[in-house]
Scaffold this motif. Sequence first.
Motif, mmCIF file in Angstrom:
data_model
loop_
_atom_site.group_PDB
_atom_site.id
_atom_site.type_symbol
_atom_site.label_atom_id
_atom_site.label_comp_id
_atom_site.label_asym_id
_atom_site.label_seq_id
_atom_site.Cartn_x
_atom_site.Cartn_y
_atom_site.Cartn_z
ATOM 1 N N GLY A 152 55.488 42.937 42.469
ATOM 2 C CA GLY A 152 54.978 43.860 43.477
ATOM 3 C C GLY A 152 54.548 43.117 44.720
ATOM 4 N N PRO A 153 53.775 43.754 45.573
ATOM 5 C CA PRO A 153 53.346 43.115 46.807
ATOM 6 C C PRO A 153 52.404 41.950 46.575
ATOM 7 N N GLY B 225 37.090 37.513 32.364
ATOM 8 C CA GLY B 225 37.465 38.911 32.253
ATOM 9 C C GLY B 225 38.727 39.270 33.001
ATOM 10 N N LEU B 226 39.191 40.490 32.744
ATOM 11 C CA LEU B 226 40.380 41.065 33.368
ATOM 12 C C LEU B 226 39.965 42.005 34.500
ATOM 13 N N VAL B 227 40.790 42.048 35.546
ATOM 14 C CA VAL B 227 40.493 42.941 36.659
ATOM 15 C C VAL B 227 41.804 43.356 37.316
ATOM 16 N N ARG B 228 41.824 44.567 37.857
ATOM 17 C CA ARG B 228 43.028 45.157 38.461
ATOM 18 C C ARG B 228 42.813 45.297 39.962
ATOM 19 N N THR B 229 43.814 44.889 40.736
ATOM 20 C CA THR B 229 43.726 45.034 42.184
ATOM 21 C C THR B 229 44.068 46.465 42.580
ATOM 22 N N GLN B 230 43.909 46.753 43.873
ATOM 23 C CA GLN B 230 44.169 48.087 44.382
ATOM 24 C C GLN B 230 45.626 48.498 44.209
ATOM 25 N N SER B 231 46.529 47.522 44.206
ATOM 26 C CA SER B 231 47.954 47.828 44.085
ATOM 27 C C SER B 231 48.438 47.870 42.645
ATOM 28 N N GLY B 232 47.539 47.670 41.685
ATOM 29 C CA GLY B 232 47.911 47.780 40.286
ATOM 30 C C GLY B 232 48.209 46.472 39.594
ATOM 31 N N ALA B 233 48.114 45.341 40.292
ATOM 32 C CA ALA B 233 48.340 44.037 39.659
ATOM 33 C C ALA B 233 47.074 43.602 38.913
ATOM 34 N N TRP B 234 47.280 42.898 37.818
ATOM 35 C CA TRP B 234 46.172 42.469 36.971
ATOM 36 C C TRP B 234 46.000 40.952 37.043
ATOM 37 N N TYR B 235 44.741 40.527 36.918
ATOM 38 C CA TYR B 235 44.412 39.105 36.932
ATOM 39 C C TYR B 235 43.365 38.812 35.871
ATOM 40 N N TYR B 236 43.390 37.565 35.427
ATOM 41 C CA TYR B 236 42.416 37.066 34.462
ATOM 42 C C TYR B 236 41.634 35.960 35.149
ATOM 43 N N ARG C 193 31.429 24.455 34.437
ATOM 44 C CA ARG C 193 32.536 25.319 34.019
ATOM 45 C C ARG C 193 33.037 26.081 35.250
ATOM 46 N N MET C 194 34.292 25.828 35.603
ATOM 47 C CA MET C 194 34.828 26.231 36.892
ATOM 48 C C MET C 194 35.773 27.430 36.758
ATOM 49 N N PRO C 195 35.613 28.467 37.584
ATOM 50 C CA PRO C 195 36.470 29.651 37.511
ATOM 51 C C PRO C 195 37.909 29.358 37.940
ATOM 52 N N ALA C 196 38.840 29.859 37.149
ATOM 53 C CA ALA C 196 40.269 29.741 37.437
ATOM 54 C C ALA C 196 40.904 31.118 37.280
ATOM 55 N N LEU C 197 41.904 31.401 38.101
ATOM 56 C CA LEU C 197 42.510 32.734 38.191
ATOM 57 C C LEU C 197 43.995 32.661 37.869
ATOM 58 N N ALA C 198 44.468 33.609 37.058
ATOM 59 C CA ALA C 198 45.899 33.694 36.752
ATOM 60 C C ALA C 198 46.318 35.157 36.691
ATOM 61 N N PRO C 199 47.558 35.469 37.141
ATOM 62 C CA PRO C 199 48.064 36.841 37.024
ATOM 63 C C PRO C 199 48.368 37.193 35.573
ATOM 64 N N VAL C 200 48.278 38.477 35.285
ATOM 65 C CA VAL C 200 48.514 39.000 33.939
ATOM 66 C C VAL C 200 49.505 40.151 34.028
ATOM 67 N N THR C 201 50.487 40.178 33.125
ATOM 68 C CA THR C 201 51.338 41.357 32.948
ATOM 69 C C THR C 201 51.091 41.910 31.547
ATOM 70 N N TRP C 202 51.765 43.004 31.225
ATOM 71 C CA TRP C 202 51.506 43.696 29.960
ATOM 72 C C TRP C 202 52.810 43.984 29.235
ATOM 73 N N THR C 203 52.762 43.894 27.907
ATOM 74 C CA THR C 203 53.916 44.257 27.107
ATOM 75 C C THR C 203 54.052 45.776 27.076
ATOM 76 N N PRO C 204 55.239 46.296 26.709
ATOM 77 C CA PRO C 204 55.405 47.758 26.655
ATOM 78 C C PRO C 204 54.427 48.448 25.714
ATOM 79 N N ASP C 205 53.979 47.733 24.671
ATOM 80 C CA ASP C 205 53.031 48.362 23.742
ATOM 81 C C ASP C 205 51.584 48.028 24.077
ATOM 82 N N GLY C 206 51.333 47.518 25.304
ATOM 83 C CA GLY C 206 49.976 47.445 25.799
ATOM 84 C C GLY C 206 49.172 46.215 25.440
ATOM 85 N N TRP C 207 49.793 45.028 25.491
ATOM 86 C CA TRP C 207 49.066 43.786 25.267
ATOM 87 C C TRP C 207 49.191 42.903 26.510
#
Length: 548
Positions: free
Chosen positions: A43-44, A281-292, A303-317
């Motif tokens: 996505g964007p 934790g998990l969080v969703r942006t305004q455009s629907g993309a997810w991040y951890y 302990r230092m914060p690090a960010l990575a994108p997350v996608t989902w399987t068709p059955d919701g994992w």
Amino acid sequence: MDMSWPHQALSRRHALTAATGLTAGVLLPPAATPGTASAAARGPDRATAAPYTNPVIWQDFADIDVIRVGDTFYASASTMHYSPGAPVLRSYDLVHWEIAGHSVPVLDFGAKYDLNGARGYVRGIWASSLAYRPSNRTFYWLGQIDFARTYVYTATAAEGPWNRLTTISTPYYDAGLLVDSDDTLYVAYGNTTISVAQLSPDGRTQVRTRQVFTTPSSVGTLEGARFYKINGQYYIFLTRPANGQYILKSSSGPFGPYTMRQVLLDLRGPIPGGGVPHQGGLVRTQSGAWYYLAFVDAYPGGRMPALAPVTWTPDGWPVVQLVDGAWGTSYPGPAVPPPPRPVPPMTGVDTFDGPVLKPRWEWNHNPDNTKWSAGNGLTLRTATVTNDLYWARNTLTHRIQGPTSTATVQLDHSAMRDGDRAGLALLRDSSAWIGVRREGGVTRVVMVNGLTMDGSWNTTGTGREVASAVVPGSRLWLRASADIRPGAARPGTFSYSTDGTTFTRLGPAFSLGNDWRFFMGYRFALFNHATQALGGAVRITRFELSTP
């Protein structure tokens, strides 16, 4: 037990006793496998944003809970014995963060948090939860203290003021707070045995609680709960300290039953020499993309914060997107609306020009508020007679910026009295400092090391002077530099100046300890305490945190 943090197998609870929710009905992105992402999943957020580098914050913010309210992201973190506690961080893009305020204004949980006859080191604010309730436009912070009870604080703005709403007799260990789509409040919590509690509509009392999951022995310990409802499914996001992340999913309601899936285990992290990204934790942006947003064990800095994108399987994992089989050191940044203003960096200058301290500052335990003031500089009057910095009240701390940074302070010591000690420390369970020692009317600048605690956080060394020089005048500039890259032992160095321009190194390099068991990383600390009698004072007119 001699156990370094990368191989930590015990939970924090075991180690110490031995010595928000998301809106229902959101759209799940298409499936993707690690290391790849479909065009729809990208996505964007993936296509247009500038890349960012991990860690997104190279300062010590652990046990993160992250939420989005409108176009603003908020996060909360652990602070243990530091006061005020539970900082609320704010961002408009998940990458650039600032501290907006603190959810717990004072640690009024007993005299030990005042350094009054006892000490609260490595207690206080542990993994806790931050949530937002749209029905009353209120932020909620929830956390347990000392395995005894749970406290709930609320505010209508992240900056505060925050006020205590209630105390609940059940200690919700490592809790995650969910505001369900019907406005019901639920809490997921526990260590290995995971439970869910329902709160009363006003959030003040527990309605019921039920055990919903027991961690298989093959997994070991799970804790650090975060609680979500996504597409009608309930999820409890759990950490396996300090090398894994698991998630539970229920299609039958918040009380389960739940099935478990591994999210990551022994995943190579983005900080060389650091640990596995986990918790957070998990969080969703305004455009629907997810991040951890996780943290990485990276002692001696913390302990230092690090960010990575997350996608989902068709059955919701959820699936964390990897780069060459690891948590990426860089990803395309989230595509979000333009921020309403620039977010200032967590470095820079503070001249203490107002009566209130900026949120970047936290005291070592609660301060004596009659013994300090700000405005035209920071005045620290002696608040404790002691030869032990770990017992001294009104020690003011600032996180160290990684991978290396330098703190420089301008100190007016003209009002010190005989026996007083004031200066700039590298503070942890093994500490050192540079500062002014007043004896017999003579002022010397000294470097002191050998301040130590044992594993029960009792003082085992009050420090020894290893270098000194006589200084003229009433002003002095003190400097401490710290290398907080994890891995091998790292140095801290000290220097001073009489003109603010030319600095002279004082004393040997100090080796920063990188054991995990103190949990919090090293901090720069400003202090002034008496060894003979109260009445002295110092004024700090400038503090600067800089990076190379």
